[in-house]
Design an enzyme around this catalytic site. Sequence first.
Site, mmCIF file in Angstrom:
data_model
loop_
_atom_site.group_PDB
_atom_site.id
_atom_site.type_symbol
_atom_site.label_atom_id
_atom_site.label_comp_id
_atom_site.label_asym_id
_atom_site.label_seq_id
_atom_site.Cartn_x
_atom_site.Cartn_y
_atom_site.Cartn_z
ATOM 1 C CG ASP A 55 -2.214 0.828 0.922
ATOM 2 O OD1 ASP A 55 -2.150 1.701 0.036
ATOM 3 O OD2 ASP A 55 -3.234 0.661 1.608
HETATM 4 C C1 BGC Z 1 -5.240 2.970 0.259
HETATM 5 C C2 BGC Z 1 -5.481 1.909 -0.780
HETATM 6 C C3 BGC Z 1 -5.364 2.495 -2.161
HETATM 7 C C4 BGC Z 1 -3.996 3.140 -2.298
HETATM 8 C C5 BGC Z 1 -3.704 3.678 -3.670
HETATM 9 C C6 BGC Z 1 -4.013 3.802 -0.025
HETATM 10 O O1 BGC Z 1 -3.944 4.918 0.798
HETATM 11 O O2 BGC Z 1 -5.118 2.372 1.524
HETATM 12 O O3 BGC Z 1 -6.734 1.323 -0.576
HETATM 13 O O4 BGC Z 1 -5.570 1.509 -3.122
HETATM 14 O O5 BGC Z 1 -3.921 4.201 -1.359
HETATM 15 O O6 BGC Z 1 -4.450 4.800 -3.911
#
Ligand code: BGC
Length: 743
Positions: free
Chosen positions: A303
């Site tokens: 993430d």
């Molecule tokens: C979130 C994810 C997301 C990623 C990319 C993160 O902050 O937890 O769910 O896919 O950002 O945008």
Amino acid sequence: MKIKLNRWMTLPAVALLATSCYKEKAVSKDELDDIIAHMTLEEKVGQMTNLTLSTVAIETDSSIKLDSAKLYDVIVKHHVGSIQNVDKRAYDLVEWHYLISNMQRFTLEKTRHKIPFLYCIDAVHGANYINGATLFPHNIGLAATWNPELVKECASITAAQTRAAGIRYNFAPVLDVGRNQQWSRMGETFGEDTYLVTQMGTAAIRGFEGGNVKNSTKVAACMKHFLGYSVPLNGKDRAPAYIPEIVLREHFLPPFREAVKTGVHTLMVNSAEINGTPVHASKYLLTTVLREELGFKGVVITDWLDIMKLYERHKVAASHKEAVLLCVEAGIDMCIVPFDFSFSDDLIALVKEGKIPEKRIDASVKRILTLKKELGLFDNPSIEEKNISQFHKPDYSLTAYHAALESITLLKNDSILPLSSEKKVLVAGPLSHLLSSLHGAWSYSWQGNKEHLYPDSLRTIADVFLTQHKAKSVVADSSWSKEMLWKQAKSSDAIVVVVGEPAYAETPGNIPDLAFDPAQTELIKSLAKSGKPIVAVLLGGRPRIIREIEPYCKAILMAYWPGSQGGQAIYDVIMGHFNPCGKLPFTYPRYSGSLITYDHKLLDEAVEIVEPYQYFYEFKPQYEFGHGLSYTRFNYSDLQLNHDTLSEGDSLVVSLTVTNTGARGGHEVVQLYSKDLVASITPAVKRLRRFEKIYLLPGESKKVNFKLWPADLAFVNSELKWVTEKGGFEILLGDLKAEFVYN
Ligand code: BGC
């Protein structure tokens, strides 16, 4: 190159530009090995690096422009193989085509191996970062439909619209089981029950991927966030969770296991930590469980910023480099860095120092290139023109409308709904004028709270009442004095008050508890003094405590974050144009301090009636999981089991008759629960095992059959094995019960 934002003039030009410079070349699996064998370490690590769009483009309020110096640095100098998301807002289709086709062209023209790059996005309730796309209810609302086919259809449209923009990889669906209602991402989940999440989550994956992501209307899905993200002990996003492995396996792992069987291509890791181990550093979860046990062969992506966080936040690494080592050893393939080259620099150094074997890098690169290949990027990396015409289809918004209708959950109705068309309505409440509160997180911007970004064509709840209940609606204005509001309430027949949560996403959505907004509570209380019946519409991603306002409301509708057709759908349910059928996918708590799920243990309800210690705590949420009223009534009868025993390898057929005894047609969700009467691990009071949604005309009856196998009744025992223990079970369907013995 400055793109002119005139969709119809510019679009073919961009698409053609894209197509003309690509030589089509199909690549076989062995050829991937060949490519990898000829790649430098730097090129390989670049494939494992994912950066955000602002590293190659510059966004202003009115334009998004690629920057050739940045592009050169990222794509040529650092060999980066994938870029993601938007900077601050959603873009038009033509802007997407400009971005993707030019980045792709740049990659193919200027890099040695001409490996197409991969664009990734969060299209989590429709293609929420593409202007003009259809936005559906968030997952929590979709879960309330208890209609997996509808979930699949929404995902399928999302995939088609995303791919039409040139994007082939979607960071969705969320498979976290929402068992802490305070968590700010509750609204992104399919609710608190493992079985429901599994059914809905795998339906979404089927919709996104369709079994063949080469298809120009499909995208690769990403099951996220593995594992145990959704139950932070303090209720805050990305806060530590403490989950015994027995619970992790019983409640949180099954959706991921089934998603792997469904063929999902990628996985995103939980940003937080379980029992003190950040999941990004957990070789046990990312390799032993995920790869060896579940057999996942796809790409594992971190993430956002999470490798850096191992060092800066979790403090399990003494340096960024050590964080990279931990994470790669644990099993990640691709890192959402997303702003710099710290990941690639450190990874290259680690390989050169012999701390990570190059073979390990090759394995990740192979998985990433395989994904690119399966997405058809090696065959045809350009914008797929034939799909562009599929971007706008009238039935897309019809699906969004149906999804919103089916999600709306009627929690309370003291003979006030449906409202008669003759009734004069006052529409009040701070959210009645907001599109952002209908859409919630991830809508045209990350937080979804930039009201000015919403298309003019969309209608708020207030707009719909004003246009469709014209002669009979008054909409409260925020400039009104209390006296004015009171006067208008007095002269109305009913008050529709739209309250709840604003839009928010992730950590900014953290709250100290689930208390309802005091100003909104006051508003409802003061409106109630008018003596006119109040219909409360609740918007938001999670259940806020309504114990205090509930007695003042004659009817309460939970509408979640219903998406772009939400205003119309809410109006149609209130007026009775549609008979509500949503059922809560979570337990609606009565108290902030009692966040107990429906499938709790008996000891969650303390009952001691022996003198002198009389204490009693019953499980009495505001509304139970699975609750939702209709404008008609359903009667359950004739519950039958085809045997009163079930043996290993055999199945049990449970049947019952459901009759619509009311005066109008309606949908009913028949929910089958089981109860293990005695087990070696304390059994839950009940567990959802099957459900079926049916439609019955007034007076109509239908026999519903469910087939259960011993494995459907299994639980995780103290040796962490799934077992079905011999003994008595109860089947619960509405108020009906039947027992059988597993022998
Ligand atoms: C979130 C994810 C997301 C990623 C990319 C993160 O902050 O937890 O769910 O896919 O950002 O945008």
